[in-house]
Design a protein around this motif. Structure first.
Motif, PDB file in Angstrom:
ATOM      1  N   LEU A 138       0.834  -1.202   0.000  1.00  0.00           N
ATOM      2  CA  LEU A 138       0.000   0.000   0.000  1.00  0.00           C
ATOM      3  C   LEU A 138       0.875   1.261   0.000  1.00  0.00           C
ATOM      4  CD1 LEU A 138      -2.815  -1.091   2.460  1.00  0.00           C
ATOM      5  CD2 LEU A 138      -2.981  -0.840  -0.021  1.00  0.00           C
ATOM      6  N   ASN A 139       1.965   1.246   0.755  1.00  0.00           N
ATOM      7  CA  ASN A 139       2.863   2.406   0.792  1.00  0.00           C
ATOM      8  C   ASN A 139       3.512   2.657  -0.561  1.00  0.00           C
ATOM      9  OD1 ASN A 139       2.347   3.012   3.463  1.00  0.00           O
ATOM     10  ND2 ASN A 139       4.080   1.828   4.241  1.00  0.00           N
ATOM     11  N   VAL A 140       3.788   1.611  -1.304  1.00  0.00           N
ATOM     12  CA  VAL A 140       4.391   1.764  -2.628  1.00  0.00           C
ATOM     13  C   VAL A 140       3.375   2.345  -3.605  1.00  0.00           C
ATOM     14  CG1 VAL A 140       5.263   0.479  -4.633  1.00  0.00           C
ATOM     15  CG2 VAL A 140       6.150   0.002  -2.344  1.00  0.00           C
ATOM     16  N   ILE A 141       2.122   1.903  -3.512  1.00  0.00           N
ATOM     17  CA  ILE A 141       1.116   2.317  -4.496  1.00  0.00           C
ATOM     18  C   ILE A 141       0.476   3.679  -4.169  1.00  0.00           C
ATOM     19  CG2 ILE A 141      -0.923   1.181  -3.524  1.00  0.00           C
ATOM     20  CD1 ILE A 141       0.071   1.236  -7.222  1.00  0.00           C
ATOM     21  N   CYS A 193      -5.745   5.268  -8.430  1.00  0.00           N
ATOM     22  CA  CYS A 193      -5.520   4.673  -9.735  1.00  0.00           C
ATOM     23  C   CYS A 193      -5.987   3.227  -9.734  1.00  0.00           C
ATOM     24  CB  CYS A 193      -4.036   4.745 -10.114  1.00  0.00           C
ATOM     25  SG  CYS A 193      -2.952   3.880  -8.968  1.00  0.00           S
ATOM     26  N   LYS A 194      -6.008   2.624 -10.906  1.00  0.00           N
ATOM     27  CA  LYS A 194      -6.485   1.251 -11.025  1.00  0.00           C
ATOM     28  C   LYS A 194      -5.585   0.281 -10.264  1.00  0.00           C
ATOM     29  CE  LYS A 194      -4.236   0.469 -15.474  1.00  0.00           C
ATOM     30  NZ  LYS A 194      -4.451   0.186 -16.874  1.00  0.00           N
ATOM     31  N   GLU A 195      -4.280   0.521 -10.221  1.00  0.00           N
ATOM     32  CA  GLU A 195      -3.379  -0.366  -9.497  1.00  0.00           C
ATOM     33  C   GLU A 195      -3.688  -0.346  -8.002  1.00  0.00           C
ATOM     34  OE1 GLU A 195      -2.369   1.830 -11.801  1.00  0.00           O
ATOM     35  OE2 GLU A 195      -1.613   0.522 -13.393  1.00  0.00           O
ATOM     36  N   ALA A 196      -4.000   0.837  -7.471  1.00  0.00           N
ATOM     37  CA  ALA A 196      -4.361   0.947  -6.050  1.00  0.00           C
ATOM     38  C   ALA A 196      -5.646   0.175  -5.776  1.00  0.00           C
ATOM     39  CB  ALA A 196      -4.499   2.410  -5.649  1.00  0.00           C
ATOM     40  N   ALA A 197      -6.592   0.249  -6.679  1.00  0.00           N
ATOM     41  CA  ALA A 197      -7.845  -0.498  -6.501  1.00  0.00           C
ATOM     42  C   ALA A 197      -7.556  -1.993  -6.397  1.00  0.00           C
ATOM     43  CB  ALA A 197      -8.804  -0.214  -7.658  1.00  0.00           C
ATOM     44  N   ARG A 198      -6.691  -2.489  -7.261  1.00  0.00           N
ATOM     45  CA  ARG A 198      -6.329  -3.913  -7.232  1.00  0.00           C
ATOM     46  C   ARG A 198      -5.648  -4.279  -5.911  1.00  0.00           C
ATOM     47  NH1 ARG A 198      -6.290  -6.515 -12.385  1.00  0.00           N
ATOM     48  NH2 ARG A 198      -4.735  -8.003 -11.636  1.00  0.00           N
TER      49      ARG A 198
END
Length: 186
Positions: free
Chosen positions: A15-18, A24-29
């Motif tokens: 989570l800290n990396v994203i 964004c879509k990557e955070a949603a995933r």
């Protein structure tokens, strides 16, 4: 053996990396996967927030197919918390998106997960056809992992019905595959 502290560390690092990337879509995933992961340990308040946040991010930043992925994973989370109506609604939405966009792997997975939601709520009549459709789709597209899930799921339905010969036939057919894959990869 479960390493809850290590799991939490990995999730928070992800989570800290994203997070610096913003919504964004990557955070949603990531949020949807972390919610599923942690629904197996007693952190339900945090998981609920992650699952809800995943859906908000996905609705705002994901393509319909990507939104379907996030919905399916949050649907798994809802199964873990026995919130059947919410699980079924999310999984049906994911199923519709998978059908609309021709994502066969996702479609096969969601069919199995939705079938399991119905199986766990005692609706074998709704579960069995979903497992059979998933099995046919997975076999036609050589999605071996999903084929194994469907055989296990069909066997579970037959057990719940008390149809022991059919249950054993379904489970027996997959036992060698599971043993091979569980032992060869360790």
């Amino acid at each position: 053996r479960s390493d809850v502290a290590g799991l939490l560390d990995m999730a928070l690092r992800s989570l800290n990396v994203i997070e610096p990337a913003g919504p964004c879509k990557e955070a949603a995933r990531v949020y949807s996967l972390v919610a599923v992961l942690f629904s197996t340990v007693p952190l339900h308040g945090v998981c609920r927030r992650w699952a809800d946040h995943a859906l908000v991010l996905a609705a705002a930043h994901c393509s319909p197919g990507e939104l379907g992925f996030v919905e399916s994973r949050v649907g798994v989370y809802e199964i873990h918390t026995a919130r059947w109506p919410q699980a079924v609604a999310l999984l049906r939405s994911s199923l519709d998106r998978s059908r609309a966009f021709g994502e066969r792997r996702m479609l096969a997975e969601v069919l199995v997960v939705l079938g399991n939601a119905h199986l766990y709520e005692g609706r074998i009549d709704l579960a069995q056809p979903l497992f059979e459709e998933a099995r046919d789709l997975a076999r036609a597209n050589d999605i071996v992992q999903v084929v194994s899930w469907t055989d296990i799921s069909v066997g579970s339905c037959e057990m719940r019905r008390g149809a022991w010969p059919q249950a054993l036939a379904a489970l027996d057919g997959i036992a060698d595959w599971i043993y091979r894959n569980a032992t060869e990869n360790w």
